[in-house]
Write a protein that holds these residues in place. Structure first.
Motif, PDB file in Angstrom:
ATOM      1  N   GLY A 117       2.468  -5.492  -4.187  1.00 45.12           N
ATOM      2  CA  GLY A 117       3.466  -6.501  -4.560  1.00 45.12           C
ATOM      3  C   GLY A 117       4.310  -6.944  -3.384  1.00 45.12           C
ATOM      4  N   ILE A 118       3.730  -7.734  -2.494  1.00 51.33           N
ATOM      5  CA  ILE A 118       4.468  -8.228  -1.321  1.00 51.33           C
ATOM      6  C   ILE A 118       5.504  -9.272  -1.737  1.00 51.33           C
ATOM      7  CG2 ILE A 118       4.275  -9.451   0.883  1.00 51.33           C
ATOM      8  CD1 ILE A 118       3.027  -6.682   1.013  1.00 51.33           C
ATOM      9  N   GLN A 119       5.063 -10.309  -2.469  1.00 49.77           N
ATOM     10  CA  GLN A 119       5.853 -11.442  -2.985  1.00 49.77           C
ATOM     11  C   GLN A 119       6.303 -12.412  -1.889  1.00 49.77           C
ATOM     12  OE1 GLN A 119       4.985 -11.177  -5.736  1.00 49.77           O
ATOM     13  NE2 GLN A 119       5.258  -9.140  -6.573  1.00 49.77           N
ATOM     14  N   SER A 120       6.832 -11.907  -0.775  1.00 50.20           N
ATOM     15  CA  SER A 120       7.198 -12.768   0.349  1.00 50.20           C
ATOM     16  C   SER A 120       7.351 -11.899   1.592  1.00 50.20           C
ATOM     17  CB  SER A 120       8.509 -13.507   0.084  1.00 50.20           C
ATOM     18  OG  SER A 120       8.896 -14.279   1.218  1.00 50.20           O
ATOM     19  N   PHE A 121       7.124 -12.532   2.750  1.00 49.12           N
ATOM     20  CA  PHE A 121       7.342 -11.824   4.013  1.00 49.12           C
ATOM     21  C   PHE A 121       8.696 -12.170   4.614  1.00 49.12           C
ATOM     22  CE2 PHE A 121       2.703 -11.865   3.613  1.00 49.12           C
ATOM     23  CZ  PHE A 121       2.402 -10.541   3.901  1.00 49.12           C
ATOM     24  N   PHE A 122       9.535 -12.896   3.870  1.00 52.49           N
ATOM     25  CA  PHE A 122      10.845 -13.311   4.362  1.00 52.49           C
ATOM     26  C   PHE A 122      11.955 -12.506   3.688  1.00 52.49           C
ATOM     27  CE2 PHE A 122       8.183 -16.939   5.352  1.00 52.49           C
ATOM     28  CZ  PHE A 122       8.618 -17.289   6.628  1.00 52.49           C
ATOM     29  N   GLU A 123      12.896 -12.040   4.501  1.00 49.71           N
ATOM     30  CA  GLU A 123      13.957 -11.160   4.018  1.00 49.71           C
ATOM     31  C   GLU A 123      14.831 -11.822   2.953  1.00 49.71           C
ATOM     32  OE1 GLU A 123      14.392  -7.560   3.931  1.00 49.71           O
ATOM     33  OE2 GLU A 123      13.605  -8.104   5.888  1.00 49.71           O
ATOM     34  N   ASP A 124      15.176 -13.108   3.154  1.00 48.44           N
ATOM     35  CA  ASP A 124      16.075 -13.764   2.205  1.00 48.44           C
ATOM     36  C   ASP A 124      15.413 -13.918   0.831  1.00 48.44           C
ATOM     37  OD1 ASP A 124      14.346 -15.615   3.426  1.00 48.44           O
ATOM     38  OD2 ASP A 124      15.663 -17.303   2.957  1.00 48.44           O
ATOM     39  N   ASP A 125      14.096 -14.172   0.808  1.00 44.87           N
ATOM     40  CA  ASP A 125      13.377 -14.265  -0.466  1.00 44.87           C
ATOM     41  C   ASP A 125      13.396 -12.925  -1.193  1.00 44.87           C
ATOM     42  OD1 ASP A 125      12.720 -16.869   0.162  1.00 44.87           O
ATOM     43  OD2 ASP A 125      10.695 -16.375   0.859  1.00 44.87           O
ATOM     44  N   HIS A 133      11.723  -3.460  -1.429  1.00 47.71           N
ATOM     45  CA  HIS A 133      11.248  -3.316  -0.055  1.00 47.71           C
ATOM     46  C   HIS A 133      11.795  -4.428   0.828  1.00 47.71           C
ATOM     47  CE1 HIS A 133       8.340  -6.311  -1.589  1.00 47.71           C
ATOM     48  NE2 HIS A 133       8.178  -6.671  -0.335  1.00 47.71           N
ATOM     49  N   ASN A 134      11.605  -4.275   2.130  1.00 49.47           N
ATOM     50  CA  ASN A 134      11.997  -5.321   3.071  1.00 49.47           C
ATOM     51  C   ASN A 134      10.761  -5.866   3.784  1.00 49.47           C
ATOM     52  OD1 ASN A 134      11.403  -3.582   5.315  1.00 49.47           O
ATOM     53  ND2 ASN A 134      13.435  -2.636   5.081  1.00 49.47           N
ATOM     54  N   SER A 135      10.965  -6.866   4.605  1.00 47.53           N
ATOM     55  CA  SER A 135       9.850  -7.542   5.259  1.00 47.53           C
ATOM     56  C   SER A 135       9.082  -6.607   6.199  1.00 47.53           C
ATOM     57  CB  SER A 135      10.372  -8.746   6.051  1.00 47.53           C
ATOM     58  OG  SER A 135       9.327  -9.412   6.709  1.00 47.53           O
ATOM     59  N   ALA A 136       9.803  -5.760   6.911  1.00 44.23           N
ATOM     60  CA  ALA A 136       9.144  -4.827   7.835  1.00 44.23           C
ATOM     61  C   ALA A 136       8.229  -3.870   7.071  1.00 44.23           C
ATOM     62  CB  ALA A 136      10.189  -4.053   8.636  1.00 44.23           C
ATOM     63  N   GLU A 137       8.698  -3.389   5.914  1.00 40.83           N
ATOM     64  CA  GLU A 137       7.869  -2.490   5.102  1.00 40.83           C
ATOM     65  C   GLU A 137       6.626  -3.207   4.580  1.00 40.83           C
ATOM     66  OE1 GLU A 137      11.005   0.658   3.096  1.00 40.83           O
ATOM     67  OE2 GLU A 137      11.031  -1.412   2.401  1.00 40.83           O
ATOM     68  N   ALA A 138       6.772  -4.493   4.236  1.00 33.73           N
ATOM     69  CA  ALA A 138       5.632  -5.267   3.754  1.00 33.73           C
ATOM     70  C   ALA A 138       4.539  -5.329   4.813  1.00 33.73           C
ATOM     71  CB  ALA A 138       6.074  -6.674   3.363  1.00 33.73           C
ATOM     72  N   ARG A 139       4.928  -5.636   6.042  1.00 37.44           N
ATOM     73  CA  ARG A 139       3.956  -5.761   7.132  1.00 37.44           C
ATOM     74  C   ARG A 139       3.360  -4.404   7.500  1.00 37.44           C
ATOM     75  NH1 ARG A 139       4.914 -10.830   9.931  1.00 37.44           N
ATOM     76  NH2 ARG A 139       6.621 -11.936   8.913  1.00 37.44           N
ATOM     77  N   LYS A 140       4.212  -3.393   7.585  1.00 36.15           N
ATOM     78  CA  LYS A 140       3.749  -2.068   7.997  1.00 36.15           C
ATOM     79  C   LYS A 140       2.740  -1.494   7.007  1.00 36.15           C
ATOM     80  CE  LYS A 140       3.671   1.819  10.324  1.00 36.15           C
ATOM     81  NZ  LYS A 140       2.956   1.877  11.622  1.00 36.15           N
ATOM     82  N   CYS A 141       3.017  -1.632   5.708  1.00 29.50           N
ATOM     83  CA  CYS A 141       2.105  -1.041   4.721  1.00 29.50           C
ATOM     84  C   CYS A 141       0.737  -1.725   4.771  1.00 29.50           C
ATOM     85  CB  CYS A 141       2.700  -1.068   3.310  1.00 29.50           C
ATOM     86  SG  CYS A 141       2.501  -2.608   2.409  1.00 29.50           S
ATOM     87  N   LEU A 142       0.718  -3.037   5.053  1.00 29.10           N
ATOM     88  CA  LEU A 142      -0.556  -3.738   5.150  1.00 29.10           C
ATOM     89  C   LEU A 142      -1.320  -3.340   6.408  1.00 29.10           C
ATOM     90  CD1 LEU A 142       0.448  -7.297   3.887  1.00 29.10           C
ATOM     91  CD2 LEU A 142      -0.991  -5.629   2.709  1.00 29.10           C
ATOM     92  N   GLU A 143      -0.595  -3.128   7.507  1.00 26.52           N
ATOM     93  CA  GLU A 143      -1.252  -2.670   8.738  1.00 26.52           C
ATOM     94  C   GLU A 143      -1.992  -1.362   8.518  1.00 26.52           C
ATOM     95  OE1 GLU A 143       1.736  -2.343  11.738  1.00 26.52           O
ATOM     96  OE2 GLU A 143       2.132  -4.511  11.804  1.00 26.52           O
ATOM     97  N   VAL A 144      -1.354  -0.448   7.788  1.00 28.04           N
ATOM     98  CA  VAL A 144      -1.960   0.862   7.557  1.00 28.04           C
ATOM     99  C   VAL A 144      -2.999   0.806   6.438  1.00 28.04           C
ATOM    100  CG1 VAL A 144      -1.504   3.277   6.965  1.00 28.04           C
ATOM    101  CG2 VAL A 144       0.132   2.011   8.374  1.00 28.04           C
ATOM    102  N   ALA A 145      -2.663   0.133   5.337  1.00 27.49           N
ATOM    103  CA  ALA A 145      -3.562   0.098   4.172  1.00 27.49           C
ATOM    104  C   ALA A 145      -4.921  -0.487   4.524  1.00 27.49           C
ATOM    105  CB  ALA A 145      -2.925  -0.697   3.035  1.00 27.49           C
ATOM    106  N   THR A 146      -4.939  -1.511   5.390  1.00 31.53           N
ATOM    107  CA  THR A 146      -6.216  -2.133   5.744  1.00 31.53           C
ATOM    108  C   THR A 146      -7.097  -1.213   6.589  1.00 31.53           C
ATOM    109  OG1 THR A 146      -5.042  -3.236   7.574  1.00 31.53           O
ATOM    110  CG2 THR A 146      -5.442  -4.533   5.580  1.00 31.53           C
ATOM    111  N   GLN A 147      -6.525  -0.156   7.120  1.00 34.55           N
ATOM    112  CA  GLN A 147      -7.326   0.822   7.868  1.00 34.55           C
ATOM    113  C   GLN A 147      -8.030   1.803   6.927  1.00 34.55           C
ATOM    114  OE1 GLN A 147      -5.138   2.768  11.108  1.00 34.55           O
ATOM    115  NE2 GLN A 147      -3.711   1.029  11.125  1.00 34.55           N
ATOM    116  N   TYR A 148      -7.502   1.964   5.717  1.00 33.05           N
ATOM    117  CA  TYR A 148      -8.030   2.979   4.806  1.00 33.05           C
ATOM    118  C   TYR A 148      -8.654   2.409   3.531  1.00 33.05           C
ATOM    119  CZ  TYR A 148      -5.700   6.370   7.776  1.00 33.05           C
ATOM    120  OH  TYR A 148      -5.326   7.136   8.856  1.00 33.05           O
ATOM    121  N   PHE A 149      -8.346   1.135   3.214  1.00 26.61           N
ATOM    122  CA  PHE A 149      -8.889   0.510   2.007  1.00 26.61           C
ATOM    123  C   PHE A 149      -9.542  -0.814   2.382  1.00 26.61           C
ATOM    124  CE2 PHE A 149      -5.909   3.434   0.133  1.00 26.61           C
ATOM    125  CZ  PHE A 149      -6.483   3.786  -1.086  1.00 26.61           C
TER     126      PHE A 149
END
Length: 385
Positions: A117-125, A133-149
Motif C-alpha cells: 500500500g504505497i498510495q503516493s511517493f510524496f510526503e504531503d499526500d 508510513h513516509n516516502s522514504a519507507e515506501a522507497r526503501k521497502c520496494l528496494e528490498v522487496a524486489t530483491q526477494y519477491f
C-alpha cells in the motif's frame, strides 16, 4: 479454481479515506488469529470438492500480524483444504511493516506475492491521507522487496487534493506530480499496479475534513485526466489494463482478483469478509467482539443472500465491463435468457452510439473513452425490478 480470502481487521492507525472494517486496538489480535483459524476449520465442508488456488490476506493491514501468525493461518488452510501445487498466496502489507528483516522472513514463508500500500511517493499526500508510513519507507521497502519477491503489486491513489496550502482552497494534484508518482513506481520494475481515484466515503475523516473546508474535495475531471495518464504510461511500459483499476504485465495478473471478476467461488474468513459459491453470497458480521463471541460458540456469524437470476445478471454486467474479458452476449442469452439479452441490447444502444461501448466478436466492452465511466454505464444496464 477457488480461493480463500482472510480478513485481518487491525490497523496501526485509520487512513482518512478508508471505510473498511478494522480496529486500531491490537488487544484482541492473538484471540482473533485463533478465531480465524477456527473459522477456517469450521468451513472446510464448503470446499470439500474444490481445489484452493489462491489464498489472500486482506484487511485492515495483514502485515501487522507476525510472520509466525501468518504461517500458522496458512498451515491451517493446508490442513483442512485441498491446495494446488503452486497457489498464489498474497499478503497485503504497508511499507512501515516491511523492514529488511521482515521482508526476508516473509520470503522464507509460503507468501509468494506482496501487495504493498504505497498510495503516493510524496510526503504531503501521505500526511493528507494519514498513512502510517513516509516516502522514504515506501522507497526503501520496494528496494528490498524486489530483491526477494518476483511477484509484487503496489497501490497508487490519484485525484488527491494538494494540502500544502494549509486550509485554504487547495489545488488538485497536478498532472506532473501524478506522472512522477507513476515514474517512481515504474523505476522499481514492479509487474503489477493497482490504482484508484481518491473516493470520499460518508463516514470517514476525509469527508469531515472536506465538509469543514480543511481539504478541497476531489474533482472528477482531474481524476479522469489522471486516469488517462495512468493508462497511457503503463501501457507504454508493457502493462495490460486487465481490470478498471488494475494493470499487470503478462503472467502477473492477480489470480485472486481475476477469479472474483470471473465469478469463481471463494470463502471469506474473518470479520466483515464476504463469500460467494455461485448461487449465494454471504458476509460475516463487521464487529470484532461479536465475531469472536460467535466463533467461540461454534457459530458462523454471517448473513446469506440467495442470488436471483436478476442479481447474477447485474453482477456479471458490472464485473464484465470492468475487465478485458467484457460481457459475452452469448453468455447473457444462455445463462439468463433472450429477454435479458434484448434488454441489454436496448440499454447499451445509446452508449454504443456515443462511442462509450463497442462490441467485438460478440463481447461488449467499454471504449477507451468509456473506461473511466464504466461503473456508471454498468448501472444503466442493470435490471432493478
Amino acid at each position: 479454481m477457488s480461493g480463500i480470502y482472510i480478513h485481518i481487521p487491525f490497523c496501526k492507525q485509520a487512513c482518512h479515506y478508508c471505510d473498511f472494517h478494522f480496529s486500531t486496538s491490537m488487544k484482541k489480535k492473538e484471540e482473533m488469529v485463533l478465531a480465524i483459524a477456527k473459522e477456517i476449520q469450521m468451513r472446510k465442508s464448503e470446499f470439500k470438492n474444490e481445489i484452493v488456488e489462491t489464498i489472500y490476506f486482506g484487511g485492515g493491514t495483514p502485515s501487522v500480524l507476525t510472520s509466525a501468525e501468518i504461517n500458522f493461518l496458512i498451515a491451517e488452510v493446508y490442513k483442512y483444504y485441498s491446495v494446488s501445487d503452486n497457489p498464489e498466496i498474497t499478503l497485503e502489507a504497508n511499507p512501515d511493516d516491511l523492514s529488511s528483516e521482515r521482508i526476508i522472513e516473509l520470503s522464507k514463508s509460503k507468501i509468494n506475492r506482496l501487495s504493498i500500500g504505497i498510495q503516493s511517493f510524496f510526503e504531503d499526500d501521505l500526511q493528507l491521507m494519514n498513512r502510517a508510513h513516509n516516502s522514504a519507507e515506501a522507497r526503501k521497502c520496494l528496494e528490498v522487496a524486489t530483491q526477494y519477491f518476483d511477484n509484487i503489486s503496489l497501490d497508487l491513489i490519484y485525484g488527491i487534493p494538494d494540502s500544502s496550502q494549509n486550509g485554504e482552497q487547495a489545488q488538485q494534484m497536478s498532472n506532473e506530480k501524478w506522472k512522477q508518482n507513476i515514474e517512481t513506481a515504474l523505476s522499481f520494475g514492479i509487474p503489477h499496479i493497482s490504482s484508484y481515484a481518491l473516493t470520499v466515503e460518508p463516514k470517514t475523516a476525509l469527508n469531515k475534513l472536506i465538509q469543514t473546508g480543511k481539504i478541497a474535495a476531489p474533482k472528477d475531471d482531474v481524476a479522469q485526466e489522471h486516469f488517462a495518464i495512468l493508462i497511457e504510461m503503463l501501457e507504454a511500459n508493457d502493462f495490460i489494463h486487465y481490470e478498471l483499476s488494475n494493470f499487470g504485465k503478462e503472467n502477473y495478473f492477480s489470480k485472486n482478483n481475476s477469479a472474483y471478476w470471473l465469478g469463481k467461488k471463494y470463502i471469506g474468513i474473518g470479520p466483515s469478509a464476504h463469500s460467494y459459491d455461485g448461487v449465494s453470497r454471504s458476509w460475516n458480521v463487521s464487529n470484532n467482539a461479536l465475531y469472536l463471541k460467535s466463533i467461540q460458540e461454534g457459530k458462523i456469524p454471517n448473513e446469506i443472500e440467495i442470488l436471483s437470476v436478476m442479481d447474477r445478471y447485474n453482477e456479471y454486467v458490472m464485473t464484465g465491463l470492468r475487465t478485458i474479458w467484457g460481457v459475452s452476449l452469448d453468455k447473457i442469452e444462455s445463462e439468463f435468457g433472450s429477454g435479458y439479452l434484448e434488454y441489454l441490447n436496448n440499454q447499451s444502444r445509446k452508449f454504443l452510439d456515443d462511442d462509450l461501448l463497442f462490441i467485438e466478436n460478440g463481447i461488449l466492452k467499454p471504449t477507451k473513452k468509456g473506461k473511466f465511466l464504466t461503473d456508471g454505464i454498468a448501472s444503466d444496464l442493470f435490471i432493478l425490478n
